[in-house]
Design an enzyme around this catalytic site. Structure first.
Site, mmCIF file in Angstrom:
data_model
loop_
_atom_site.group_PDB
_atom_site.id
_atom_site.type_symbol
_atom_site.label_atom_id
_atom_site.label_comp_id
_atom_site.label_asym_id
_atom_site.label_seq_id
_atom_site.Cartn_x
_atom_site.Cartn_y
_atom_site.Cartn_z
ATOM 1 N N GLY A 45 4.985 0.636 -0.122
ATOM 2 C CA GLY A 45 5.833 -0.270 0.641
ATOM 3 C C GLY A 45 5.040 -1.494 1.045
ATOM 4 O O GLY A 45 3.820 -1.417 1.205
ATOM 5 N N GLN A 50 2.583 -9.293 5.026
ATOM 6 C CA GLN A 50 1.314 -8.724 4.539
ATOM 7 C C GLN A 50 0.718 -9.551 3.394
ATOM 8 O O GLN A 50 -0.428 -9.317 3.003
ATOM 9 C CB GLN A 50 1.507 -7.280 4.080
ATOM 10 C CG GLN A 50 1.880 -6.312 5.203
ATOM 11 C CD GLN A 50 2.038 -4.910 4.682
ATOM 12 O OE1 GLN A 50 3.123 -4.532 4.266
ATOM 13 N NE2 GLN A 50 0.967 -4.136 4.666
ATOM 14 N N CYS A 95 -1.374 2.046 5.733
ATOM 15 C CA CYS A 95 -0.843 0.691 5.563
ATOM 16 C C CYS A 95 -1.829 -0.097 4.714
ATOM 17 O O CYS A 95 -3.040 -0.024 4.954
ATOM 18 C CB CYS A 95 -0.680 0.026 6.930
ATOM 19 S SG CYS A 95 -0.070 -1.664 6.870
ATOM 20 N N LEU A 96 -1.324 -0.856 3.758
ATOM 21 C CA LEU A 96 -2.213 -1.665 2.910
ATOM 22 C C LEU A 96 -3.022 -2.668 3.742
ATOM 23 O O LEU A 96 -4.110 -3.066 3.332
ATOM 24 C CB LEU A 96 -1.398 -2.401 1.841
ATOM 25 C CG LEU A 96 -0.893 -1.534 0.683
ATOM 26 C CD1 LEU A 96 0.050 -2.350 -0.201
ATOM 27 C CD2 LEU A 96 -2.058 -0.997 -0.144
ATOM 28 N N HIS A 137 8.568 1.682 8.993
ATOM 29 C CA HIS A 137 7.208 1.124 8.992
ATOM 30 C C HIS A 137 7.240 -0.357 8.593
ATOM 31 O O HIS A 137 6.631 -1.204 9.266
ATOM 32 C CB HIS A 137 6.330 1.934 8.032
ATOM 33 C CG HIS A 137 4.945 1.399 7.846
ATOM 34 N ND1 HIS A 137 3.818 2.047 8.311
ATOM 35 C CD2 HIS A 137 4.485 0.268 7.243
ATOM 36 C CE1 HIS A 137 2.746 1.331 8.009
ATOM 37 N NE2 HIS A 137 3.131 0.249 7.358
ATOM 38 N N GLU A 138 7.954 -0.665 7.512
ATOM 39 C CA GLU A 138 8.003 -2.055 7.019
ATOM 40 C C GLU A 138 8.804 -2.954 7.957
ATOM 41 O O GLU A 138 8.465 -4.120 8.153
ATOM 42 C CB GLU A 138 8.594 -2.106 5.603
ATOM 43 C CG GLU A 138 7.861 -1.277 4.554
ATOM 44 C CD GLU A 138 6.367 -1.517 4.475
ATOM 45 O OE1 GLU A 138 5.900 -2.584 4.895
ATOM 46 O OE2 GLU A 138 5.655 -0.604 4.005
ATOM 47 N N HIS A 141 6.780 -4.395 10.653
ATOM 48 C CA HIS A 141 5.970 -5.551 10.232
ATOM 49 C C HIS A 141 6.713 -6.867 10.492
ATOM 50 O O HIS A 141 6.098 -7.880 10.791
ATOM 51 C CB HIS A 141 5.644 -5.474 8.740
ATOM 52 C CG HIS A 141 4.444 -4.624 8.396
ATOM 53 N ND1 HIS A 141 3.177 -4.945 8.810
ATOM 54 C CD2 HIS A 141 4.325 -3.496 7.656
ATOM 55 C CE1 HIS A 141 2.323 -4.039 8.336
ATOM 56 N NE2 HIS A 141 2.997 -3.139 7.636
HETATM 57 C C1 QAP Z 1 3.935 2.192 4.382
HETATM 58 O O1 QAP Z 1 2.000 2.209 3.064
HETATM 59 C C2 QAP Z 1 4.286 3.640 4.534
HETATM 60 O O2 QAP Z 1 -5.238 2.882 3.387
HETATM 61 C C3 QAP Z 1 3.350 1.854 3.033
HETATM 62 O O3 QAP Z 1 -6.636 2.572 1.108
HETATM 63 C C4 QAP Z 1 3.464 4.466 5.274
HETATM 64 O O4 QAP Z 1 1.784 1.773 0.894
HETATM 65 C C5 QAP Z 1 5.412 4.144 3.968
HETATM 66 C C6 QAP Z 1 -2.478 2.348 1.050
HETATM 67 C C7 QAP Z 1 3.790 5.800 5.438
HETATM 68 C C8 QAP Z 1 5.739 5.490 4.130
HETATM 69 C C9 QAP Z 1 4.919 6.308 4.857
HETATM 70 C C10 QAP Z 1 -3.175 2.572 2.223
HETATM 71 C C11 QAP Z 1 -3.197 2.191 -0.110
HETATM 72 C C12 QAP Z 1 -1.024 2.238 0.993
HETATM 73 C C13 QAP Z 1 -4.558 2.654 2.233
HETATM 74 C C14 QAP Z 1 1.253 2.088 1.929
HETATM 75 C C15 QAP Z 1 -5.280 2.491 1.053
HETATM 76 C C16 QAP Z 1 -4.588 2.253 -0.123
HETATM 77 C C17 QAP Z 1 -0.196 2.313 2.058
HETATM 78 CO CO CO Z 2 2.151 -1.509 6.635
#
Ligand code: QAP
Ligand code: CO
Length: 173
Positions: A45, A50, A95-96, A137-138, A141
């Site tokens: 996501g 971001q 989270c990215l 979550h998004e 943001h």
């Molecule tokens: C948000 O999160 C989310 O730490 C999206 O090293 C969170 O895509 C959606 C990511 C929880 C549903 C449930 C995080 C990739 C990606 C990191 C992400 C990393 C590499 C997070």
């Molecule tokens: Co995020």
């Protein structure tokens, strides 16, 4: 269009995003570029803030059982409004924009979101499970809120210490 992920503690992530009013080719280019940077970064996501665009845009692409992210499963959500929320659920979120950190966060279990697609058509989506969590979550943001802002005082302090340590390690390697 080349996009980079903005990482915490960059203040840009605190900005409030503005509604999209033009559903034109420029919007489509931004959406396409967001998808590419999300896939490249192994995300599921991403919100436009971001990648430093303060627009009310979020994209979600949950992996299939085979752990693939086909573009057919991509959901593009523009100008969202959450009109229903109920129940409770907890999930270990990441989270990215906050790399390498994960924590349990409480969310609503069921939501309904009204939004627009890339052509400006009005849509409504009822979500539960991981999709519901990802949308919430998004959506946060868009209001400048990160999942780490939802931690208790003591867990947040622990995060700040840990995150600084990991960033120092990154700078030294
Ligand atoms: C948000 O999160 C989310 O730490 C999206 O090293 C969170 O895509 C959606 C990511 C929880 C549903 C449930 C995080 C990739 C990606 C990191 C992400 C990393 C590499 C997070
Ligand atoms: Co995020």
């Amino acid at each position: 269009m080349i996009l980079n992920i903005v990482e915490y503690p960059n203040k840009k992530l605190k900005e409030k995003s503005k509604p999209v009013d033009k559903f034109d080719q420029q919007l489509h280019k931004l959406l396409d570029a967001m998808y590419h940077v999300m896939i490249e970064s192994r995300g599921i996501g991403l919100a436009a803030i971001q990648v430093a665009h303060a627009k009310q845009i979020l994209i979600i692409n949950l992996p299939t059982e085979e752990d693939e992210q086909p573009i057919d499963n991509l959901i593009e959500i523009i100008n969202p409004v959450i009109t229903h929320k109920s129940g409770e659920t907890t999930y270990q979120e990441g989270c990215l924009s906050v790399p390498s950190f994960y924590e349990d966060i409480n969310r609503f279990e069921y939501i309904t979101v009204n939004y627009q697609d890339r052509h400006g058509n009005t849509k409504s989506l009822e979500a539960d499970g991981l999709l519901s969590i990802a949308i919430q979550h998004e959506y946060d943001h868009l209001n400048g809120v990160l999942f780490i802002d939802k931690l208790s005082y003591s867990r947040r302090k622990k995060f700040e210490k840990e995150y600084k340590r990991v960033q120092k390690e990154k700078n030294n390697s």
